[in-house]
Design a protein around this motif. Sequence first.
Motif, PDB file in Angstrom:
ATOM      1  N   ASN A  87       1.092  -0.735   0.147  1.00  0.00           N
ATOM      2  CA  ASN A  87       0.009  -0.224  -0.220  1.00  0.00           C
ATOM      3  C   ASN A  87       1.025   1.209   0.249  1.00  0.00           C
ATOM      4  O   ASN A  87       0.410   2.204   0.702  1.00  0.00           O
ATOM      5  CB  ASN A  87      -0.656   0.506   1.247  1.00  0.00           C
ATOM      6  CG  ASN A  87      -1.849  -1.516   1.131  1.00  0.00           C
ATOM      7  OD1 ASN A  87      -2.348  -2.029   0.249  1.00  0.00           O
ATOM      8  ND2 ASN A  87      -2.932  -1.271   2.651  1.00  0.00           N
ATOM      9  N   LEU A  88       1.752   1.237  -0.923  1.00  0.00           N
ATOM     10  CA  LEU A  88       2.485   2.182  -1.353  1.00  0.00           C
ATOM     11  C   LEU A  88       1.618   3.515  -1.218  1.00  0.00           C
ATOM     12  O   LEU A  88       0.941   2.919  -2.716  1.00  0.00           O
ATOM     13  CB  LEU A  88       3.945   2.199  -1.681  1.00  0.00           C
ATOM     14  CG  LEU A  88       4.942   1.336  -1.090  1.00  0.00           C
ATOM     15  CD1 LEU A  88       5.908   0.940  -1.527  1.00  0.00           C
ATOM     16  CD2 LEU A  88       5.500   2.180   0.157  1.00  0.00           C
ATOM     17  N   PHE A  89       2.150   4.660  -1.906  1.00  0.00           N
ATOM     18  CA  PHE A  89       1.479   6.030  -2.205  1.00  0.00           C
ATOM     19  C   PHE A  89       2.753   5.497  -3.786  1.00  0.00           C
ATOM     20  O   PHE A  89       3.011   5.829  -3.419  1.00  0.00           O
ATOM     21  CB  PHE A  89       1.672   7.076  -1.467  1.00  0.00           C
ATOM     22  CG  PHE A  89       0.156   7.341  -0.448  1.00  0.00           C
ATOM     23  CD1 PHE A  89      -0.175   6.346  -0.159  1.00  0.00           C
ATOM     24  CD2 PHE A  89       1.573   8.042   0.573  1.00  0.00           C
ATOM     25  CE1 PHE A  89      -0.684   5.926   1.406  1.00  0.00           C
ATOM     26  CE2 PHE A  89       1.378   7.435   2.284  1.00  0.00           C
ATOM     27  CZ  PHE A  89      -0.099   7.162   2.916  1.00  0.00           C
ATOM     28  N   PRO A  90       0.609   5.443  -4.879  1.00  0.00           N
ATOM     29  CA  PRO A  90       1.920   5.104  -5.900  1.00  0.00           C
ATOM     30  C   PRO A  90       2.188   6.654  -6.660  1.00  0.00           C
ATOM     31  O   PRO A  90       3.020   6.325  -7.739  1.00  0.00           O
ATOM     32  CB  PRO A  90       0.570   4.349  -6.767  1.00  0.00           C
ATOM     33  CG  PRO A  90      -0.492   4.948  -6.390  1.00  0.00           C
ATOM     34  CD  PRO A  90      -0.157   4.953  -4.766  1.00  0.00           C
ATOM     35  N   HIS A  91       1.607   7.488  -6.538  1.00  0.00           N
ATOM     36  CA  HIS A  91       1.014   9.060  -6.852  1.00  0.00           C
ATOM     37  C   HIS A  91       3.061  10.161  -6.186  1.00  0.00           C
ATOM     38  O   HIS A  91       2.855  10.685  -6.459  1.00  0.00           O
ATOM     39  CB  HIS A  91       0.213   9.598  -6.855  1.00  0.00           C
ATOM     40  CG  HIS A  91      -0.004  10.315  -5.380  1.00  0.00           C
ATOM     41  ND1 HIS A  91      -0.231   9.197  -5.022  1.00  0.00           N
ATOM     42  CD2 HIS A  91      -0.385  11.272  -4.638  1.00  0.00           C
ATOM     43  CE1 HIS A  91      -0.648   9.544  -3.516  1.00  0.00           C
ATOM     44  NE2 HIS A  91      -0.755  10.955  -3.641  1.00  0.00           N
TER      45      HIS A  91
END
Lengths: 240, 229
Positions: A87-91
């Motif tokens: 659940n890393l922030f892809p942006h």
Amino acid sequence: MIDIVDVYKSFGKLEVLKGINLHIDQQEVVCVIGPSGSGKSTLLRCINQLEKVEKGHIYVDGEEVTDPKTDINRVRQKMGMVFQHFNLFPHKTTLENITLAPIKIKGVPKEEAIEMAMSLLRKVGLEDKAHVYPANLSGGQKQRVAIARALAMQPKVMLFDEPTSALDPEMVGEVLAVMKDLALEGMTMVVVTHEMGFAREVGDRVIFMDEGQIVEEGTPEEIFNNPKNSRTQSFLSKVL
Amino acid sequence: MAELWGIIGGLSEIRGFQVVWENLPYFLEGALITIEVTALSVAMGMVLGLFAGLFRLSHRVLLRSVAIAYIDFFRGTPLFVQILLLHFGILPYFGINEAFTSAIIACGLNSGAYIGEIVRAGIQAVDKGQMEAARSLGMNERQAMTYVILPQAYKIVIPPLINEFIALLKDTSLVSTIAVAELTYRGNLVYANTYQAAWVWGAVAVIYFIITKSLGLFGDYVERRLKTE
Ligand SMILES: Nc1ncnc2c1ncn2[C@@H]1O[C@H](COP(=O)(O)OP(=O)(O)OP(=O)(O)O)[C@@H](O)[C@H]1O
Ligand SMILES: [Mg+2]
């Protein structure tokens, strides 16, 4: 550090936790094992209130998280959570993933947050990936960034929900190594895992859950070498 | 080249062509008003739609109910009726009598409802784990939305938003009924004076098509850009 008192949780008609009692000391590493669907993730998610409990109380660092009057956002800052699917922030870049919460939530000055993030990246061996986006990281690298992100809030407890289950086998080791370092530094950890080797080596205590209950608990030695409960025995005979 | 002049020379003999040619600046001015009405309505619709979408997903019953009522009403009744109701029935009580303003309010409210649904779908399309990760770091719901969910939802939302933009541009032809001098209104006037139905409405249709096609191509370009990003 964590006190779980007589906790019950259902999803609709399905009872998932049926009277959980558990005390976790400061600096203790507790590994939770058990068959799929036994409620391990749910227990972990109740601790930081991603799930609400129906009955019972949970205390973290002296504060009752199950009390609706508690400012849960503040208490959550004391608990880092690492998810199976990262659940890393892809942006956001690796560095931004790590600095976002300290800057926006804690009000840490940007330079300071970046400095801390870089030292955390060094710690998980990913200094050179600071400006890379998650899409360009391997699974093992993603999970190490996720651990660094959680650590950046300087939590007192770390919760891990099967942190290596979504990884290719060759990447499991690098993540477990980071977790082991963390344990050696004295972090209080609750680790839901299928990695029995890790539980045996790093765990201070092993909890075996089945059908929403803690069936057996003890030192890794006791659980793995001399399980008393027949359900523990049959589970371990399947996974070991 | 000579042939081309020949064709134009031949066309200029036709009455309908003459009508279109003479009124072309008048039509283009109308097209500009059409674009203006659309742009202002969409701007209003985006603000309304953002809140409608967020409120639609709120845990607070009141906010959610208001958003649902708003979205349902404006999606469940014809824009034509909304324009008439607002312009003649409601806005005069607020001292608004100008057709241009009514048109923007009606179209803005209408597009806000559609954009609200687009925003809701966009937010829901962001992986559930993102909200959980943000919350687990101690963000409240608002912070998680602002820093984590919306920046990801916007990419999902842009293509349908451009479609909504195009749909609204066509729908603004309905404000001709309250005498906003946009493209369709002008088409009607010229037609009433000349009875050149095929030429006048054909020209109006071609102008609309050029605008919507350009928007569509622009949308495709943006979509490609977002994909490679
Ligand atoms: N949000 C939810 N809604 C409904 N049922 C759920 C939800 N989350 C979990 N469950 C159900 O609760 C039970 C326990 O789930 P949980 O994820 O805690 O198990 P687990 O021990 O972590 O299993 P696994 O090893 O597969 O991760 C399962 O039967 C699951 O289907
Ligand atoms: Mg699980």
